[in-house]
Design a protein around this motif. Structure first.
Motif, PDB file in Angstrom:
ATOM      1  N   ARG A  58       2.934   5.701  60.385  1.00 47.23           N
ATOM      2  CA  ARG A  58       2.932   4.838  61.412  1.00 47.23           C
ATOM      3  C   ARG A  58       3.006   5.433  62.680  1.00 47.23           C
ATOM      4  NH1 ARG A  58       4.005  -0.209  60.250  1.00 47.23           N
ATOM      5  NH2 ARG A  58       5.148  -0.591  62.243  1.00 47.23           N
ATOM      6  N   GLU A  60       2.857   3.483  65.657  1.00 47.41           N
ATOM      7  CA  GLU A  60       3.550   2.648  66.389  1.00 47.41           C
ATOM      8  C   GLU A  60       4.805   2.239  66.149  1.00 47.41           C
ATOM      9  OE1 GLU A  60       1.779   2.003  69.436  1.00 47.41           O
ATOM     10  OE2 GLU A  60      -0.064   3.008  68.730  1.00 47.41           O
ATOM     11  N   ARG A  64       7.721   4.082  64.054  1.00 48.83           N
ATOM     12  CA  ARG A  64       6.852   5.178  64.609  1.00 48.83           C
ATOM     13  C   ARG A  64       7.289   6.761  63.953  1.00 48.83           C
ATOM     14  NH1 ARG A  64       3.314   7.377  68.125  1.00 48.83           N
ATOM     15  NH2 ARG A  64       3.919   9.614  68.770  1.00 48.83           N
ATOM     16  N   TRP A  67       6.936   6.572  57.155  1.00 55.03           N
ATOM     17  CA  TRP A  67       5.798   5.663  56.232  1.00 55.03           C
ATOM     18  C   TRP A  67       6.139   4.410  55.904  1.00 55.03           C
ATOM     19  CZ3 TRP A  67       1.720   8.613  54.713  1.00 55.03           C
ATOM     20  CH2 TRP A  67       1.694  10.046  55.048  1.00 55.03           C
ATOM     21  N   GLY A  68       5.043   3.618  55.706  1.00 59.81           N
ATOM     22  CA  GLY A  68       5.026   2.384  55.338  1.00 59.81           C
ATOM     23  C   GLY A  68       3.907   1.676  54.276  1.00 59.81           C
ATOM     24  N   GLU A  91      -5.930  -0.059  58.379  1.00 57.78           N
ATOM     25  CA  GLU A  91      -5.174   1.169  58.454  1.00 57.78           C
ATOM     26  C   GLU A  91      -5.175   2.170  57.987  1.00 57.78           C
ATOM     27  OE1 GLU A  91      -0.957  -0.591  57.803  1.00 57.78           O
ATOM     28  OE2 GLU A  91      -0.948  -1.586  59.878  1.00 57.78           O
ATOM     29  N   ASP A 135      -3.669   2.563  64.238  1.00 62.50           N
ATOM     30  CA  ASP A 135      -2.029   2.535  64.328  1.00 62.50           C
ATOM     31  C   ASP A 135      -1.347   3.332  63.144  1.00 62.50           C
ATOM     32  OD1 ASP A 135      -3.063   0.766  62.753  1.00 62.50           O
ATOM     33  OD2 ASP A 135      -1.868  -1.195  63.385  1.00 62.50           O
ATOM     34  N   SER A 136      -2.407   4.293  62.699  1.00 58.42           N
ATOM     35  CA  SER A 136      -1.571   5.189  61.684  1.00 58.42           C
ATOM     36  C   SER A 136      -1.887   6.541  62.137  1.00 58.42           C
ATOM     37  CB  SER A 136      -2.157   4.817  60.038  1.00 58.42           C
ATOM     38  OG  SER A 136      -3.435   4.630  60.254  1.00 58.42           O
TER      39      SER A 136
END
Ligand SMILES: [Zn+2]
Length: 169
Positions: A58, A60, A64, A67-68, A91, A135-136
């Protein structure tokens, strides 16, 4: 964050009990009642044909540098399924097909007073090589047993992936 002013007439809101029910922001000038409802986020557990799972690093906050699963908030003109596919493509650059509902989580973060609902679908990748996006910082596949639990941004994702590892096959 609770709104301070009436969206209809601009008067300062008061927080008080409404209809003997809950405490809500109410406009004393025009009677407008503010109903605060949780936002809905949708994402995927996207599997490649070799069983590896797609994660994003991530860029943001919140989370931030952690990981997701590919996930994001529903737009007003989308279905949940459309959000799942769109967020994954945005993403990671990977197009997925959804295989079914994986689970629904309600979350509540007391410190930030933010809450929401997360819907996750099981999915499989059909096209595209993972790449970083707006955003990644990075997107890549992990073997389910090498996913770094302590580097996952959200408890909901940790729980969903734990259930994934332990699913009956
Ligand atoms: Zn008002």
């Amino acid at each position: 964050m609770d709104p301070q002013y009436c969206a209809r007439c601009g008067h300062a809101l008061q927080v008080r009990e409404v209809r003997n029910d809950r405490v809500r922001p109410v406009c004393p000038a025009c009677g407008y009642i503010v109903y605060l409802n949780p936002p809905i986020a949708v994402g995927v557990i996207a599997e490649r044909s070799d069983g590896e799972i797609l994660l994003v690093l991530r860029a943001e906050n919140p989370g931030r540098g952690l990981w997701g699963l590919p996930a994001g908030f529903m737009e007003i003109d989308e279905t949940a399924e459309e959000t799942a596919r769109r967020e994954c493509l945005e993403e990671t650059g990977v197009t997925v097909e959804l295989d079914g509902l994986w689970g629904v989580w309600s979350y509540y973060h007391e410190p930030k007073q933010s809450s929401g609902v997360l819907i996750l679908y099981a999915a499989h990748a059909v096209e595209g090589t993972p790449r970083a996006a707006s955003d990644s910082l990075e997107a890549r596949y992990f073997r389910p047993d090498e996913i770094p639990d302590n580097l996952l941004a959200f408890a909901t994702h940790r729980e969903a992936l734990a259930r994934w590892r332990n699913r009956p096959k």
